[in-house]
Motif scaffolding. Structure first.
Motif, PDB file in Angstrom:
ATOM      1  N   ARG A   7       0.867  -1.959   0.149  1.00  0.00           N
ATOM      2  CA  ARG A   7      -0.311  -0.312   0.489  1.00  0.00           C
ATOM      3  C   ARG A   7       0.952   1.060  -0.179  1.00  0.00           C
ATOM      4  O   ARG A   7       1.039   2.229  -0.497  1.00  0.00           O
ATOM      5  CB  ARG A   7      -1.129   0.078   1.268  1.00  0.00           C
ATOM      6  N   TYR A  10       3.510   1.571  -3.032  1.00  0.00           N
ATOM      7  CA  TYR A  10       2.644   2.020  -4.862  1.00  0.00           C
ATOM      8  C   TYR A  10       2.302   3.226  -3.946  1.00  0.00           C
ATOM      9  O   TYR A  10       2.047   4.001  -5.024  1.00  0.00           O
ATOM     10  CB  TYR A  10       1.723   0.676  -4.876  1.00  0.00           C
ATOM     11  N   ARG A  11       1.398   3.891  -2.999  1.00  0.00           N
ATOM     12  CA  ARG A  11       0.321   5.023  -3.233  1.00  0.00           C
ATOM     13  C   ARG A  11       1.191   5.884  -3.151  1.00  0.00           C
ATOM     14  O   ARG A  11       0.919   6.998  -3.804  1.00  0.00           O
ATOM     15  CB  ARG A  11      -0.900   4.839  -2.367  1.00  0.00           C
ATOM     16  N   GLN A 174      -7.605  -2.723   8.111  1.00  0.00           N
ATOM     17  CA  GLN A 174      -6.882  -1.447   7.800  1.00  0.00           C
ATOM     18  C   GLN A 174      -5.498  -2.149   6.977  1.00  0.00           C
ATOM     19  O   GLN A 174      -5.148  -0.764   6.568  1.00  0.00           O
ATOM     20  CB  GLN A 174      -6.987  -0.107   7.773  1.00  0.00           C
TER      21      GLN A 174
END
Length: 374
Positions: A7, A10-11, A174
């Protein structure tokens, strides 16, 4: 770029940093020159790498780290893997003569972190560690206040960070399950204490002592396949830090807290001349000349809104993505040799603070934090 299927990798690093730099036409180096980053995606999952590359029109990706490091056209190795895989990969990259940019923590323990810093020094390469929080708008405004002398003598810093991470039994969590297994490098202390080290160091002064209470409030969670597992890593850390110059910082970090504040992280700074509350984006202040005089009376309801007595600090500037801003500084460091001090030794300071925090909690003691050198 190793670890871009995760996460954060990538982001923040690929999408909002490297690809964003390409979308703006590259990094302006002055004199009509621009640096154009060409990412090579590396990871263990071939299908995930291929999907990301196709989504963004990229052609270079591989599951063979050794082959990528052997490519003389590649200048920089970036690591956003899980912590347990980081040290050996960075050692390989240093041996291959690559400049190093990495997420934190840089290693699972201080010895490993210092070893990386020494290897990089001896190899004569350039190296940097992601320290994104100090590039956030809220903390940039806070630094503006510090540099302008707003606070007078800074007395204390109070930090609150965290949110409720669902256990995974009835709502998807999350955060990945490895975060809650110490054997996989998980734990909120090793995750967040390195952040607090550089935030405190950069804004207020070097951390000189640490005292912490660290615990696992939720002992069982459910993984990505819906199977229960024992949470062996800590999910909450309560730290007290003395700072060079006399100020005291108290920072609570928790994945077991429900948010009753304006942002997921907030720092309140109190000084003789004024106070401020800074989050990810906002910063509010109260000067001593505008400080009200509350009177404690538990027999009557409050007649004033204390939050309304604070003044918003204006942006007065355009703030770019914090990860992208630091990437640009590191790329300029590599290309032009411009000054850059968020290096692997700075990363080792964060690992040191986490290690001492865990030891403090285990032994019920306060520890001095020695200055590090190579």
């Amino acid at each position: 770029m190793n670890g871009v299927t995760g996460r954060m990798g990538y982001r923040q690093h690929l999408l909002r940093s490297i690809l964003a730099i390409r979308e703006q036409g590259g990094l302006d180096l002055g004199g009509g020159e621009a640096l154009w980053p060409e990412p090579v995606l590396v990871g263990r999952r071939e299908h995930a790498l291929r999907e990301i590359a196709e989504r963004h029109g990229l052609t270079e990706w591989s599951t063979d780290l050794d082959a990528v490091l052997a490519d003389d056209t590649i200048d920089i190795y970036f690591d956003a893997q899980v912590t347990s895989a980081r040290v050996e990969a960075i050692k390989k990259a240093i041996a291959a003569g690559k400049h190093i940019y990495t997420e934190k923590p840089t290693a699972a323990d201080l010895d490993g972190a210092l070893e990386l810093a020494r290897l990089a020094r001896d190899a004569g390469i350039r190296h940097g560690v992601v320290q994104d929080k100090i590039f956030l708008p809220g903390l940039l405004k806070l630094k503006r206040l510090i540099d302008g002398g707003f606070f007078g003598e800074i007395l204390s810093v109070r930090g609150e960070f965290g949110y409720w991470v669902f256990e995974g039994d009835w709502q998807d969590p999350q955060r990945p399950s490895w975060n809650y297994r110490s054997e996989d490098g998980g734990g909120i202390t090793v995750d967040m204490f390195p952040h607090w080290e550089y935030v405190l160091h950069e804004l207020f002064g070097r951390v000189t002592t640490v005292q912490a209470h660290i615990t696992t409030h939720i002992p069982q969670r459910w993984d990505e396949q819906g199977k229960p597992y024992a949470a062996t890593a800590d999910d909450a850390a309560y730290g007290i830090f003395e700072l060079d110059g006399g100020a005291v910082a108290q920072i609570n970090s928790s994945w077991t807290v429900r948010v009753n504040r304006d942002e997921l992280v907030e720092f309140q700074v109190d000084g003789t001349h004024g106070s401020a509350v800074a989050g990810l984006r906002r910063c509010r202040v109260q000067h001593r000349s505008a400080t009200p005089k509350p009177v404690w009376n538990p027999d009557l309801p409050a007649t004033e809104s204390f939050r309304d007595q604070w003044q918003e600090v204006p942006d007065n500037a355009e703030f770019d993505n914090g990860f992208k801003a630091q990437w640009e500084l590191f790329l300029r460091h590599v290309a032009l040799g411009e000054a850059y001090h968020w290096d692997l030794l700075a990363g080792a300071r964060g690992v040191q603070l986490a290690e001492l925090g865990l030891r403090s909690s285990a032994e019920g003691r306060r520890f001095e934090v020695p200055e590090l050198s190579l």
